[in-house]
Enzyme design. Structure first.
Site, PDB file in Angstrom:
ATOM      1  N   TYR A  30       0.845  -1.204   0.000  1.00 46.38           N
ATOM      2  CA  TYR A  30       0.000   0.000   0.000  1.00 46.38           C
ATOM      3  C   TYR A  30       0.883   1.259   0.000  1.00 46.38           C
ATOM      4  O   TYR A  30       0.639   2.224  -0.729  1.00 46.38           O
ATOM      5  CB  TYR A  30      -0.930  -0.005   1.226  1.00 46.38           C
ATOM      6  N   SER A 112      -2.489  14.013   7.434  1.00 40.72           N
ATOM      7  CA  SER A 112      -3.506  13.690   6.412  1.00 40.72           C
ATOM      8  C   SER A 112      -4.905  13.696   7.025  1.00 40.72           C
ATOM      9  O   SER A 112      -5.091  13.303   8.180  1.00 40.72           O
ATOM     10  CB  SER A 112      -3.197  12.304   5.843  1.00 40.72           C
ATOM     11  N   GLN A 133      -3.547  18.573   6.098  1.00 40.75           N
ATOM     12  CA  GLN A 133      -3.953  18.330   4.706  1.00 40.75           C
ATOM     13  C   GLN A 133      -5.443  18.070   4.684  1.00 40.75           C
ATOM     14  O   GLN A 133      -5.947  17.200   5.392  1.00 40.75           O
ATOM     15  CB  GLN A 133      -3.189  17.132   4.134  1.00 40.75           C
ATOM     16  N   ARG A 170      -4.780   0.956  -8.000  1.00 41.15           N
ATOM     17  CA  ARG A 170      -3.497   0.387  -7.549  1.00 41.15           C
ATOM     18  C   ARG A 170      -3.591  -1.134  -7.556  1.00 41.15           C
ATOM     19  O   ARG A 170      -4.366  -1.716  -6.787  1.00 41.15           O
ATOM     20  CB  ARG A 170      -3.144   0.906  -6.162  1.00 41.15           C
ATOM     21  N   HIS A 281       1.212  13.369  -6.190  1.00 42.44           N
ATOM     22  CA  HIS A 281       0.743  12.411  -5.181  1.00 42.44           C
ATOM     23  C   HIS A 281       1.655  11.174  -5.164  1.00 42.44           C
ATOM     24  O   HIS A 281       1.184  10.050  -4.992  1.00 42.44           O
ATOM     25  CB  HIS A 281      -0.704  12.009  -5.500  1.00 42.44           C
ATOM     26  N   ARG A 284       0.660   8.241  -7.554  1.00 45.39           N
ATOM     27  CA  ARG A 284      -0.370   7.259  -7.183  1.00 45.39           C
ATOM     28  C   ARG A 284      -1.686   7.481  -7.907  1.00 45.39           C
ATOM     29  O   ARG A 284      -2.629   6.728  -7.723  1.00 45.39           O
ATOM     30  CB  ARG A 284      -0.602   7.321  -5.661  1.00 45.39           C
TER      31      ARG A 284
END
Ligand code: FMN
Length: 382
Positions: A30, A112, A133, A170, A281, A284
């Site tokens: 991940y 985050s 963020q 992903r 990013h 991603r």
């Protein structure tokens, strides 16, 4: 202790190798993942490594000053810790470990929205130094409430992420059951059982949850409702008008994260943003996108005095920090490297990574005979 440095891990690659040993496979994948074929991932690092700096060896020796002024604060180094969601899944308590180290060593830590620590907790452990963020909340009440909580906790800087109009595709996350909605499979459980230090630390820290968002989630929300909760509540539109509303509501510094296109930088200037993060990013989201260093170079110093240009995606070393600063960045951030460090060294990981990057950066600056980051563009080979 702010001088902690473990010589077994002198670079990001050795931290990464140790992190891979310490983390369950699904969590490591991940962290590592790019999008679809992961071509953009290599483009970010490769193109950053193409930047050349030329030393001036016959000029007088210099004392390197690594401090940088940004948004009214003098930071100890030209780099900070980028927002990484679900850090606590990758290494238990990683947000607290990294936020504390950043505050102690006077660099920014960005929390985050989808973090496993609450914004209040991180404000406390970072003594008010952390940044936040934000995904622009879809729901107006959630937006007001989050902004109120940020103000009440003393945050000065928010970074609004604009490069997630859709969840990244992903491949490993899909195989591992970590796409939306997440599913914990038997294979994942076996992977956890083979990492005893991760398992023990997780047992002590408790199951990672999205602590900041908990008040907005229905109680005991099933995993299959996570995607619709994120879309309907948390991740709203980020076009010019929506961002302007947010800009006007926030008194502190307003930074837009996730653009690589000069026309988007112009829009950020037009709406009165204080900074942008040239970022994709960590590759991603758009596999065929430009590297973020190409995005920075395309600006050609045009926006230098109009808005702060922050940079991330592909930074792995002090050399990369210097390359980005020489190419026009005012500041840089690293995402994956700091998570590797937390997974490799637990509570000392943040301090180690900051010292490692500082040592590397000072070596590059001394070798160039460049006293201060602001002078780096003079050393760029064009
Ligand atoms: C596992 C992971 C999770 C991330 N989560 C977020 C997030 O929640 N919000 C955000 O704005 N960026 C997120 N990012 C992007 C980072 O903030 C940053 O842009 C990126 O990691 C920089 O690239 P680097 O990892 O090559 O340093 C994430 C990146 C990774 C690797």
């Amino acid at each position: 202790m702010t001088d902690f440095f473990d010589p077994r891990f002198p670079d990001s690659a050795s931290l990464r190798a140790q992190a891979q040993k310490s983390m369950p496979k699904f969590a490591f994948e991940y962290l590592e993942g790019g999008c679809i074929d992961e071509i953009g991932l290599h483009r970010n690092t490769n193109e950053l490594q193409q930047v050349r700096l030329r030393s001036e060896l016959l000029s007088p020796s210099v004392d390197v000053d690594t401090s940088v002024d940004l948004f009214g604060h003098r930071y100890a180094a030209p780099f900070g810790i980028a927002p990484v969601g679900l850090q606590g899944l990758m290494w238990p308590n990683a947000p607290e470990i990294l936020a504390k180290a950043a505050a102690k060593m006077n660099i920014p830590y960005v929390l985050s929205t989808v973090s496993s620590s609450s914004l209040e907790r991180i404000a406390e452990v970072s003594e008010g130094q952390a940044w936040y963020q934000l995904y622009n909340p879809t729901d107006a009440n959630t937006r007001e409430d989050l902004l109120d909580r940020l103000k009440a906790s003393g945050y000065q800087n928010i970074m609004v992420t604009v490069d997630v109009p859709t969840f990244g595709y992903r491949v490993n996350d899909i195989k591992n059951g970590l796409s939306m909605p997440p599913k914990m499979s038997l294979t994942n459980i076996i992977q956890m059982l083979t990492k005893p230090s991760w398992l023990l630390a997780t047992a002590l820290a408790g199951k990672p949850e999205m602590e900041t968002l908990k008040p907005y989630m229905p109680p005991n929300m099933p995993a299959d409702q996570l995607a619709s909760f994120m879309n309907n509540t948390v991740m709203g539109p980020v076009d010019f008008d929506a961002l302007k509303v947010l800009r006007d509501k926030w008194d502190g510094n307003f930074i837009i994260k996730g653009i690589v296109n000069p026309s988007d930088v112009q829009k950020a200037v037009d709406m009165g943003a204080d900074g942008v993060v040239l970022s994709n990013h960590g590759a991603r989201q758009l596999d065929c996108g430009e590297s973020s260093i190409a995005g920075l170079q395309a600006l050609n110093n045009q926006y230098k005095d109009q808005i702060k240009l922050l940079f991330d995606s592909g930074v792995r070393s002090g050399t990369d920090v210097a390359a980005a600063m020489a190419s026009g960045a005012d500041f840089t951030f690293l995402g994956r490297t700091f998570v590797y460090a937390a997974a490799a060294l637990g509570k000392n990981g943040g301090t180690h990574a900051i010292n490692m990057l500082l040592r590397q950066y000072i070596q590059v600056m001394s070798q160039l005979k460049c006293a201060h980051s602001s002078q780096l563009p003079q050393f760029l080979v064009k």
